[in-house]
Scaffold this active site. Sequence first.
Site, PDB file in Angstrom:
ATOM      1  CE  LYS A 133      26.159  28.270  30.299  1.00 43.19           C
ATOM      2  NZ  LYS A 133      25.918  29.666  30.711  1.00 43.19           N
ATOM      3  N   GLY A 142      34.552  28.678  36.262  1.00 41.91           N
ATOM      4  CA  GLY A 142      33.561  29.336  37.104  1.00 41.91           C
ATOM      5  C   GLY A 142      33.868  29.054  38.561  1.00 41.91           C
ATOM      6  CB  SER A 143      31.900  29.589  41.585  1.00 45.69           C
ATOM      7  OG  SER A 143      30.747  28.840  41.301  1.00 45.69           O
ATOM      8  CB  THR A 148      29.184  26.349  39.333  1.00 44.81           C
ATOM      9  OG1 THR A 148      28.550  27.451  39.969  1.00 44.81           O
ATOM     10  CG2 THR A 148      28.365  25.951  38.138  1.00 44.81           C
ATOM     11  N   GLY A 149      31.468  24.168  39.922  1.00 46.18           N
ATOM     12  CA  GLY A 149      32.367  23.124  39.422  1.00 46.18           C
ATOM     13  C   GLY A 149      32.021  21.750  39.985  1.00 46.18           C
ATOM     14  CD  GLU A 194      41.780  26.077  34.635  1.00 48.22           C
ATOM     15  OE1 GLU A 194      42.090  26.554  35.749  1.00 48.22           O
ATOM     16  OE2 GLU A 194      42.583  25.466  33.918  1.00 48.22           O
ATOM     17  CB  CYS A 252      40.136  32.943  38.937  1.00 49.79           C
ATOM     18  SG  CYS A 252      41.179  33.010  37.477  1.00 49.79           S
ATOM     19  CD  GLU A 258      36.852  33.246  44.205  1.00 48.24           C
ATOM     20  OE1 GLU A 258      35.832  32.549  44.098  1.00 48.24           O
ATOM     21  OE2 GLU A 258      37.702  33.367  43.308  1.00 48.24           O
TER      22      GLU A 258
HETATM   23  P1  NAD Z   1      29.602  30.535  37.996  1.00 50.04           P
HETATM   24  O1  NAD Z   1      30.088  29.224  38.488  1.00 50.04           O
HETATM   25  O2  NAD Z   1      28.419  31.145  38.636  1.00 50.04           O
HETATM   26  O3  NAD Z   1      29.236  30.455  36.440  1.00 50.04           O
HETATM   27  C1  NAD Z   1      30.164  30.047  35.449  1.00 50.04           C
HETATM   28  C2  NAD Z   1      29.417  29.548  34.243  1.00 50.04           C
HETATM   29  O4  NAD Z   1      28.712  28.357  34.587  1.00 50.04           O
HETATM   30  C3  NAD Z   1      28.358  30.501  33.675  1.00 50.04           C
HETATM   31  O5  NAD Z   1      28.377  30.402  32.262  1.00 50.04           O
HETATM   32  C4  NAD Z   1      27.067  29.947  34.252  1.00 50.04           C
HETATM   33  O6  NAD Z   1      25.939  30.261  33.465  1.00 50.04           O
HETATM   34  C5  NAD Z   1      27.345  28.453  34.217  1.00 50.04           C
HETATM   35  N1  NAD Z   1      26.593  27.645  35.182  1.00 50.04           N
HETATM   36  C6  NAD Z   1      25.989  28.048  36.325  1.00 50.04           C
HETATM   37  N2  NAD Z   1      25.443  26.988  36.971  1.00 50.04           N
HETATM   38  C7  NAD Z   1      25.736  25.894  36.214  1.00 50.04           C
HETATM   39  C8  NAD Z   1      25.478  24.495  36.370  1.00 50.04           C
HETATM   40  N3  NAD Z   1      24.815  24.011  37.418  1.00 50.04           N
HETATM   41  N4  NAD Z   1      25.943  23.666  35.431  1.00 50.04           N
HETATM   42  C9  NAD Z   1      26.652  24.129  34.371  1.00 50.04           C
HETATM   43  N5  NAD Z   1      26.920  25.428  34.171  1.00 50.04           N
HETATM   44  C10 NAD Z   1      26.471  26.305  35.080  1.00 50.04           C
HETATM   45  O7  NAD Z   1      30.881  31.470  38.038  1.00 50.04           O
HETATM   46  P2  NAD Z   1      30.941  33.021  37.751  1.00 50.04           P
HETATM   47  O8  NAD Z   1      30.269  33.701  38.903  1.00 50.04           O
HETATM   48  O9  NAD Z   1      30.504  33.284  36.351  1.00 50.04           O
HETATM   49  O10 NAD Z   1      32.516  33.286  37.812  1.00 50.04           O
HETATM   50  C11 NAD Z   1      33.185  33.627  38.988  1.00 50.04           C
HETATM   51  C12 NAD Z   1      33.939  32.435  39.543  1.00 50.04           C
HETATM   52  O11 NAD Z   1      34.739  31.862  38.518  1.00 50.04           O
HETATM   53  C13 NAD Z   1      34.897  32.801  40.663  1.00 50.04           C
HETATM   54  O12 NAD Z   1      34.840  31.811  41.673  1.00 50.04           O
HETATM   55  C14 NAD Z   1      36.266  32.757  39.988  1.00 50.04           C
HETATM   56  O13 NAD Z   1      37.345  32.534  40.852  1.00 50.04           O
HETATM   57  C15 NAD Z   1      36.069  31.659  39.006  1.00 50.04           C
HETATM   58  N6  NAD Z   1      37.014  31.771  37.904  1.00 50.04           N
HETATM   59  C16 NAD Z   1      37.992  30.843  37.768  1.00 50.04           C
HETATM   60  C17 NAD Z   1      38.923  30.969  36.760  1.00 50.04           C
HETATM   61  C18 NAD Z   1      40.031  29.969  36.581  1.00 50.04           C
HETATM   62  O14 NAD Z   1      40.616  29.935  35.504  1.00 50.04           O
HETATM   63  N7  NAD Z   1      40.341  29.138  37.557  1.00 50.04           N
HETATM   64  C19 NAD Z   1      38.846  32.040  35.872  1.00 50.04           C
HETATM   65  C20 NAD Z   1      37.830  32.971  36.047  1.00 50.04           C
HETATM   66  C21 NAD Z   1      36.902  32.822  37.055  1.00 50.04           C
END
Ligand code: NAD
Length: 477
Positions: free
Chosen positions: A171, A222-223, A226-227, A244, A278, A375
């Site tokens: 997704k 992602g963030s 959310t993680g 991640e 990130c 961040e």
């Molecule tokens: P986000 O957490 O908002 O979304 C990431 C993904 O999760 C999207 O596909 C979103 O639709 C989905 N999502 C949202 N809520 C969810 C839930 N409750 N359950 C499951 N999935 C859900 O992150 P973002 O804003 O897309 O990305 C930016 C963040 O990602 C920053 O904090 C950045 O540091 C981090 N990031 C980390 C890495 C890494 O490898 N460590 C790489 C890139 C980005």
Amino acid sequence: MDFARDYKMLIGGALDGGSARFDVLNPATEQVIGTAPDASRDDLDRAVAAARAAFPGWAATPIEERKAALNAMGQAIFANADAFKRLLTAEQGKPHAEAEGEIMGAGYWLMGAASLDLPVTVNEDSDERYSETRHVPLGVVGAIAPWNFPMVLAMFKVGPALLAGNTMVLKPSPFTPLATLKFGELVKDMLPPGVLNIVTGGDALGPWMTSHKGFDKISFTGSTATGRRVMESAAPTLKRVTLELGGNDAAIVMPDVDVERIAEELFWAAFRNNGQICIATKRMYVHEDIYEPLKDALVAYAKTVKVGDGSEQGTQIGPINNEAQYRRVLELIEDAKAQGYKFLIGGEATDVPGYFIPVTILDNPPEDSRIVQEEQFGPVLPLIRFDDVDDVVARANATDYGLGGSVWGRDEDKAFEIAQRIASGTVWVNETQHLSPTAAFGGMKQSGVGVEGGLEGLLEYTSAQTIVRRRPAGPTL
Ligand code: NAD
């Protein structure tokens, strides 16, 4: 294949337009550039069922065939790099040159994963018994990707998961679904039906995936906020998770650097992809002996950088990808203004369409300021003075994040010694953001759980299975 329209999901080897659609915007213009399927729960169920049905056959496929499929997919990305690049710029905002870099990286990551092998460890080989530990696939992986590097970060997951013999439902972010959907269309016939499924949707789809009983693992990028929700939602069915997450990487710049030579590289460590990385440098600690000249050199360089629509020739920094993130970065700027922190450049939102924020550099804000502690994920960099190495190491580590970091100095041994004291999953010396499909990458502390890349990342898509065989020489039962 028309990259400019007809965006469909891939479910069980067939393209699927879904019963509802949502708009995807170009962040440089705020205009709709296409629509993506808004998957229903039933669509997700069908994708999971297809992945489950495909799993036994794919797991039993010789690894050399799985590698060949990944290599073919990588080549297909290369062959369509130009069309992918344009589409990625349109939905993500990054300049064409960077979009091309990401697309090539996506192909390279699939092929890099295909160069890995699953090890077998012989634990005992005696007259009494033979014991070995091997690594078997988990089953169906749910992969959830963010919007900053939609293609390459998805391939971080597709490559090793499929190599290990798993099947997948992928997704992308609702802000950047289009290139990933075109990837699905491109590789549809390179894999048996159901091995890779791609679904797109709104905010409900991710939680549906993480709580779905049909997944054995969730691989999430992602963030950090959310993680946490992903881990909680995966717990009732004890799904494996790789997370991640976010970072607040410190760069430590030692007094012996060549200021003029290093300024440009340090600038891009923080501002590449508009700071939406990130592992971008999010706090830059500069030794007081060189603080003034480096500050001046960074600001002078920043003045030469062109911010604009990523599809225009010469653009070096595009817009922020989406409105929510744009507002968040502006809010951090407003906070810095309200607190009276000194701006060296930037700080004013532009009054043009698109989510544009000028390059912004702050002069030595306090350590406990929001712009240092949080961040920012945007083009706002705090420069911070230090004069003592122990103190700066302590400040770099005084965070719940632990993703990356860098140390810059002409005395490499000294810089290396400092790098080893940074509590982060990756620390670079005299460079930054270099990643490889054959090296582990992940976060310490609240920047993540587990790693991607390398043998360590591959093994996260497997269960260790030990088989113990009694030798005929032992007593018969
Ligand atoms: P986000 O957490 O908002 O979304 C990431 C993904 O999760 C999207 O596909 C979103 O639709 C989905 N999502 C949202 N809520 C969810 C839930 N409750 N359950 C499951 N999935 C859900 O992150 P973002 O804003 O897309 O990305 C930016 C963040 O990602 C920053 O904090 C950045 O540091 C981090 N990031 C980390 C890495 C890494 O490898 N460590 C790489 C890139 C980005």
